[in-house]
Enzyme design. Structure first.
Site, PDB file in Angstrom:
ATOM      1  N   LYS A 273       0.836  -1.198   0.000  1.00  0.00           N
ATOM      2  CA  LYS A 273       0.000   0.000   0.000  1.00  0.00           C
ATOM      3  C   LYS A 273       0.876   1.255   0.000  1.00  0.00           C
ATOM      4  O   LYS A 273       2.050   1.210   0.363  1.00  0.00           O
ATOM      5  CB  LYS A 273      -0.914   0.015   1.224  1.00  0.00           C
ATOM      6  CG  LYS A 273      -1.780  -1.230   1.385  1.00  0.00           C
ATOM      7  CD  LYS A 273      -2.808  -1.354   0.260  1.00  0.00           C
ATOM      8  CE  LYS A 273      -3.710  -2.556   0.477  1.00  0.00           C
ATOM      9  NZ  LYS A 273      -3.328  -3.717  -0.301  1.00  0.00           N
ATOM     10  N   ASP A 274       0.286   2.359  -0.417  1.00  0.00           N
ATOM     11  CA  ASP A 274       1.014   3.620  -0.461  1.00  0.00           C
ATOM     12  C   ASP A 274       1.629   3.932   0.902  1.00  0.00           C
ATOM     13  O   ASP A 274       1.000   3.734   1.945  1.00  0.00           O
ATOM     14  CB  ASP A 274       0.079   4.759  -0.863  1.00  0.00           C
ATOM     15  CG  ASP A 274      -0.438   4.595  -2.278  1.00  0.00           C
ATOM     16  OD1 ASP A 274      -1.400   3.830  -2.459  1.00  0.00           O
ATOM     17  OD2 ASP A 274       0.131   5.218  -3.183  1.00  0.00           O
ATOM     18  N   ARG A 275       2.847   4.435   0.869  1.00  0.00           N
ATOM     19  CA  ARG A 275       3.529   4.775   2.125  1.00  0.00           C
ATOM     20  C   ARG A 275       2.962   6.049   2.735  1.00  0.00           C
ATOM     21  O   ARG A 275       2.635   6.085   3.921  1.00  0.00           O
ATOM     22  CB  ARG A 275       5.027   4.938   1.876  1.00  0.00           C
ATOM     23  CG  ARG A 275       5.787   5.381   3.125  1.00  0.00           C
ATOM     24  CD  ARG A 275       7.273   5.489   2.879  1.00  0.00           C
ATOM     25  NE  ARG A 275       7.968   5.922   4.085  1.00  0.00           N
ATOM     26  CZ  ARG A 275       9.281   6.108   4.172  1.00  0.00           C
ATOM     27  NH1 ARG A 275      10.044   5.894   3.114  1.00  0.00           N
ATOM     28  NH2 ARG A 275       9.824   6.510   5.297  1.00  0.00           N
TER      29      ARG A 275
END
Length: 309
Positions: A79-81
């Site tokens: 997932k996006d950081r």
């Protein structure tokens, strides 16, 4: 080496602008599982809410806390950081092993649920992701809102090119540089082999799709049409002869490393797309199937930039 990541748009490049990820709350992701846990088994499943944290790093923290190795910790996807993201992790803890989860203290990590299941959570074990995005610094002018409305309606009705998102290629295309070295035989890059192989194949797929759009038009591509994920093949794959020059060596490298070929849908279609304007903000919510990138849908609506972190 210079890599061309200016991929074709479905129609034309948007003229309106905005900023994403000005704060974690502006980019929310919730993983949508495609399974039901049994409540028993050798694998502990943890529902985690992470804030400004890399998925792989969180997995490592869980391995340290449970005293297991990294390979015994599973997750369905990265997932996006720079976001608030909810996703499941699994830890191999057979028998009566049951750490005191209330003592798990990791910056940016909140434990939401704990259960057990009979098998490890593996890449792709999800149906999709639900997104809630807020874009800032959006023009409040009525004519700009009308332009965005048209593009949002077109996205809802006709979808967008199912490109791999720019984050896959790393800051300043650093991941592409490593992929290039790996596929040209550099042994020092082997440590993250799977990551860099996926980066190379993503770049090649994006170019295949970009070329198809520029040569045939977006409207000529059907909703269920797929394109090649390049790999080991007896015969050349579609579009291979029109890939960028650096990809010729990459095709050879994929053959030598015996990477299996695959396919990927050329279109992404957001489900339950909703939007509203609030001052200089645009709020969006929608779901995407597993493997599709929210930023690839967003680039068809707005010429966005990501806030500095």
């Amino acid at each position: 080496m210079t890599f061309n990541t200016n991929f074709s748009y479905a129609y034309d490049k948007p003229a309106t602008s905005g900023t994403i990820k000005t704060c974690p709350e502006d980019f929310r992701v919730v993983e949508l599982p495609d399974y039901s846990t049994s409540g028993s088994g050798e694998h502990v499943y943890l529902k985690i809410r992470k804030t400004n944290a890399n998925t792989g790093w969180v997995a490592g923290q869980l391995a340290d806390f449970t005293g297991t190795s990294n390979k015994d910790v599973g997750f369905a996807g990265r997932k996006d950081r720079y976001a608030i993201a909810e996703q499941w992790f699994s830890c191999y803890l057979p028998g009566e092993q049951n750490p005191k989860w209330e003592k798990l203290e990791v910056e940016g990590v909140e434990l939401l649920d704990v259960t057990r299941h009979t098998r490890k959570l593996r890449k792709g074990d999800l149906s999709g992701n639900f997104f809630e995005l807020t874009l800032q610094q959006v023009s409040p002018e009525p004519e700009d809102h009308q332009t965005l409305e048209v593009r949002l309606q077109r996205l809802r009705d006709s979808g967008a090119p199912n490109y791999f998102g720019e984050q896959r290629f790393g800051r300043d295309n650093g991941n592409l540089e490593c992929a290039d070295k790996l596929l040209k035989g550099c042994k020092s890059i082997r440590r993250n082999r799977d990551i860099y192989l996926s980066v190379a194949r993503a770049y090649m797929f994006n170019h295949f799709l970009s070329t198809k759009i520029s040569e045939e038009s977006w409207s000529a591509i059907s909703d269920d049409e797929s394109g090649p994920m390049y790999g080991m093949s007896r015969d050349p794959r579609p579009g291979e002869d029109r890939l960028p020059g650096e990809c010729e060596r990459w095709c050879e490298g994929l053959q030598k490393l015996r990477v299996k070929t695959g396919s990927r849908n050329l279109k992404l279609k957001p489900r339950d797309l909703h939007w509203r304007f609030e001052g200089e903000s645009l709020h969006l919510s929608f779901s995407l199937v597993a493997g599709s990138f929210a930023t690839s849908a967003l680039r068809e609506v707005m010429d966005y930039k990501e806030s500095d972190h």
